[in-house]
Design a protein around this motif. Structure first.
Motif: not given
Length: 149
Positions: A39-43
């Motif tokens: 989730x964080x990498x995609x953000x």
């Protein structure tokens, strides 16, 4: 713009609630941690695309520590907060050209990208909650209406 900003406040609130739960777990669950870091990498990837920069070297899936997740969640929140503070309704309709992780070029509006980021994260938070429940950990309430209350 108010709806978009609310969605990002909710996104950060949800990330912080998931982080708190993961930090308080007795046993680390790598599958849950990997979903959360995704989730964080995609953000991070989408923010970088919104800024017009190359994302070919950024990870989308990577096994990282919870400490790295904390730093990334805080960094993402700051980046999006700054980005949204200067954004106008007119700018939401601007088209962003970017290449996906396979190198294929796409064009989407800022509005569509911002909306995607919030929905994508919520989708994976649902998966995280399913895994938490399966491992006898109380799922994290990340419902938007709970946030607004």
């Amino acid at each position: 713009m108010e709806t978009i900003r609310n969605m990002y406040e909710h996104l950060n609130w949800s990330n912080q609630r998931i982080l708190e739960t993961l930090q308080n777990m007795d046993v680390e669950n790598k599958q849950v941690n990997n979903l959360f870091s995704h989730i964080l990498f995609a953000e991070q990837v989408w923010f970088t695309r919104l800024k017009g920069s190359d994302t070919s070297e950024l990870p989308i899936w990577a096994e990282v520590s919870l400490e790295t997740c904390v730093a990334l969640a805080n960094q993402n929140n700051q980046h999006f907060k700054e980005f949204l503070s200067g954004l106008t309704n007119h700018a939401l309709e601007q088209i962003v050209s970017y290449r996906n992780s396979k190198g294929i070029e796409f064009n989407n509006s800022v509005r569509d990208i911002l909306t995607h980021v919030t929905i994508h994260g919520q989708y994976h938070r649902g998966q995280i909650n399913l895994l938490l429940r399966a491992n006898e950990t109380e799922p994290v309430n990340v419902d938007f209406i709970t946030f607004r209350r």
